[in-house]
Design an enzyme around this catalytic site. Structure first.
Site, PDB file in Angstrom:
ATOM      1  N   ARG A  96      16.818  -2.558  -5.919  1.00 38.55           N
ATOM      2  CA  ARG A  96      18.027  -1.731  -6.002  1.00 38.55           C
ATOM      3  C   ARG A  96      19.111  -2.432  -6.829  1.00 38.55           C
ATOM      4  NH1 ARG A  96      21.655   0.873  -1.002  1.00 38.55           N
ATOM      5  NH2 ARG A  96      23.410   1.456  -2.314  1.00 38.55           N
ATOM      6  N   ASN A 150      14.540   7.500  -0.016  1.00 41.05           N
ATOM      7  CA  ASN A 150      15.199   8.069  -1.196  1.00 41.05           C
ATOM      8  C   ASN A 150      14.413   7.809  -2.475  1.00 41.05           C
ATOM      9  OD1 ASN A 150      17.540   9.408  -0.329  1.00 41.05           O
ATOM     10  ND2 ASN A 150      18.556   7.453   0.083  1.00 41.05           N
ATOM     11  N   CYS A 172      18.323  13.753   4.987  1.00 44.43           N
ATOM     12  CA  CYS A 172      19.422  12.977   4.416  1.00 44.43           C
ATOM     13  C   CYS A 172      20.587  13.020   5.391  1.00 44.43           C
ATOM     14  CB  CYS A 172      19.827  13.569   3.069  1.00 44.43           C
ATOM     15  SG  CYS A 172      21.135  12.648   2.230  1.00 44.43           S
ATOM     16  N   HIS A 202      21.411  15.135  -2.393  1.00 44.18           N
ATOM     17  CA  HIS A 202      22.518  14.442  -3.058  1.00 44.18           C
ATOM     18  C   HIS A 202      23.133  15.292  -4.175  1.00 44.18           C
ATOM     19  CE1 HIS A 202      21.356  10.100  -1.656  1.00 44.18           C
ATOM     20  NE2 HIS A 202      21.535  10.946  -0.656  1.00 44.18           N
ATOM     21  N   TYR A 266      28.251  12.963  -3.503  1.00 46.07           N
ATOM     22  CA  TYR A 266      27.596  12.501  -4.719  1.00 46.07           C
ATOM     23  C   TYR A 266      27.999  13.310  -5.951  1.00 46.07           C
ATOM     24  CZ  TYR A 266      24.581   9.261  -2.197  1.00 46.07           C
ATOM     25  OH  TYR A 266      24.109   8.211  -1.452  1.00 46.07           O
TER      26      TYR A 266
END
Length: 456
Positions: A96, A150, A172, A202, A266
């Site tokens: 990440r 995700n 989510c 998102h 988002y």
């Protein structure tokens, strides 16, 4: 399902697992659990042991006789499972960090599930989830797959489209936070409001009504998005400070009023890209991207989890940024098992809920959860101001998934070109190439292209 049920969690060494266990304990009278299997990989063995032992202590404190198994053998765990939840991260948090820092080094948004970083998370994750599905077909063909790995929407789409597995639901925590923010702004209880969500994971919008049938969408927009400090005020008193991954920069009030529907957090990446990028670049320069902060938070959590006296979920977990994720998974499992017909927001096949998208694609919509899975609630059509972005994003997702499955470089570049957060042309190609090489260990489908890039 008859008798005791078997639940398997892949990514069982996750810092979120205590919340998952807490959620099952809260529903001990709804779910006749016999076995919980926590599965991880060799690199996650230490964390699996730590969090697994905490899970055992939590279950013992609750006075329950559930068996908890910790294993690195996924196939052993999956045999005869009733529910399989997935919460894994291919490449761990170091991956990440690369997803965030490499795009930012080129002045481009770097984020876990959005833009170039989010697409690479899909490239790494989708082949693994499809392998899991193949094991499930053999070992637990009647199980439900509950995914909150995700990018949840794309992973769920891949399972249905390429894995040919229909018993899957994507989850989510963002819709849950949206509900809480709306209720806080209206100074009422969530249960006294009716919500309708539509869009993608998102990338959804929602509307809200009170128990008298009056639409309160415009009022929430005014109180939360069109008032300075409105979001902070609406979130006061919540047990979690919300979606920690996203800076709480104000939207442009006039734009949100004009939309007439409430965006998710988002959407900031798409509606105020410059402001979000500026914030990210400042964090990047300080070595404090969200991934780097999460890595520190997670290390602190696991130190807490090691305490042999700890037998409850520690409150510090809420800082991790995924509050309510696991509780949603437990509620979904209970709703399917008990045919509760709970109203939840999930990623599932569209089936006509959003008329602007094909019936067979995965969308994130309000749904009624039954024993045979989610039944989407109709959203209808979006106004052109939202519809264009929605359709573009869905096509970007489908192209990303195709690239993840095929390992085709040019398809990946097409996906980058479609994504509004990635500049097209040379910059896109440069970021794509750098991320491919950086993640080569976890991208076997791109092996030939990566070898060619390294040979240059």
């Amino acid at each position: 399902m008859k008798g005791k049920i078997k639940i398997v969690t892949i990514g069982g060494g996750s810092s979120y697992t205590p919340e998952l266990i807490e959620g099952f304990i809260k529903r001990k009278d709804q779910l006749p659990i016999g076995e919980i299997w926590l599965v991880d990989i060799e690199e996650g063995k230490e964390k699996l042991d730590i969090v697994g032992n905490l899970a055992k202590r939590m279950i013992k404190k609750a006075g329950l006789d559930w068996e908890v198994h910790l294993t690195l053998d996924r196939r052993e765990a999956l045999k005869d499972a009733d529910f399989v939840s997935t919460q894994f991260r291919v490449g761990l948090l170091d991956a990440r960090i690369k997803d965030e820092r490499i795009p930012l080094s080129h002045g481009v948004i770097g984020q876990e599930t959005n833009g170039a970083g989010g697409m690479f998370k899909a490239f790494r994750t989708i082949p693994v989830i499809l392998d899991i599905v193949e094991d499930m077909k053999e070992l637990c063909p009647n199980a439900w797959l509950v995914n909150f790995t995700n990018p949840s929407g794309m992973v769920t789409e891949a399972v249905i489209r390429y894995g040919k597995w229909d018993k899957v639901v994507g989850l989510c925590n963002v819709p849950i936070m949206c509900r809480k923010i709306a209720a806080g702004s209206l100074q009422t209880e969530e249960e006294d409001l009716f919500f309708r969500f539509g869009g993608l994971n998102h990338f959804h919008w929602h509307r809200v009504w009170n128990k008298d049938g009056e639409e309160k969408t415009a009022e929430v927009i005014e109180k939360v998005y069109a008032t300075e400090g409105g979001l902070k005020k609406a979130m006061q008193g919540l047990k979690s400070s919300g979606v920690q991954n996203i800076p709480s920069i104000n939207f442009l009030a006039g734009q949100i009023r004009n939309l007439g529907i409430i965006p998710c957090m988002y959407h900031r990446y798409y509606y105020i890209t410059d402001d979000m990028l500026k914030e990210e670049l400042e964090s990047y320069e300080k070595g404090e991207t969200r991934a780097e902060l999460v890595k520190k938070t997670e290390a602190e959590l696991f130190e807490l989890y090691k305490d042999p006296e700890l037998n409850v979920k520690p409150p510090q977990l809420e800082k991790r940024g995924g509050a309510f994720y696991s509780d949603a998974a437990c509620e979904l499992i209970s709703s399917i098992y008990n045919d509760k017909k709970t109203h939840m927001v999930v990623s599932t096949r569209n089936n006509g809920a959003i008329t602007d998208l094909p019936d067979d694609v995965v969308v994130e919509v309000s749904s009624i959860i039954t024993a045979h899975g989610p039944v989407p609630i109709s959203w209808g059509s979006f106004d052109a101001s939202s519809k264009g972005l929605l359709q573009l994003m869905k096509d970007m997702e489908l192209t990303t998934i195709k690239a993840a499955v095929t390992g085709d470089y040019d398809t990946a570049l097409q996906a980058f070109t479609l994504n509004p957060l990635v500049p097209s042309g040379t910059i896109a190609q440069t970021i794509l190439d750098e991320l491919l090489v950086a993640h080569k260990k976890h991208l076997p489908q791109f092996k030939e292209k990566i070898e060619a890039l390294e040979a240059k």
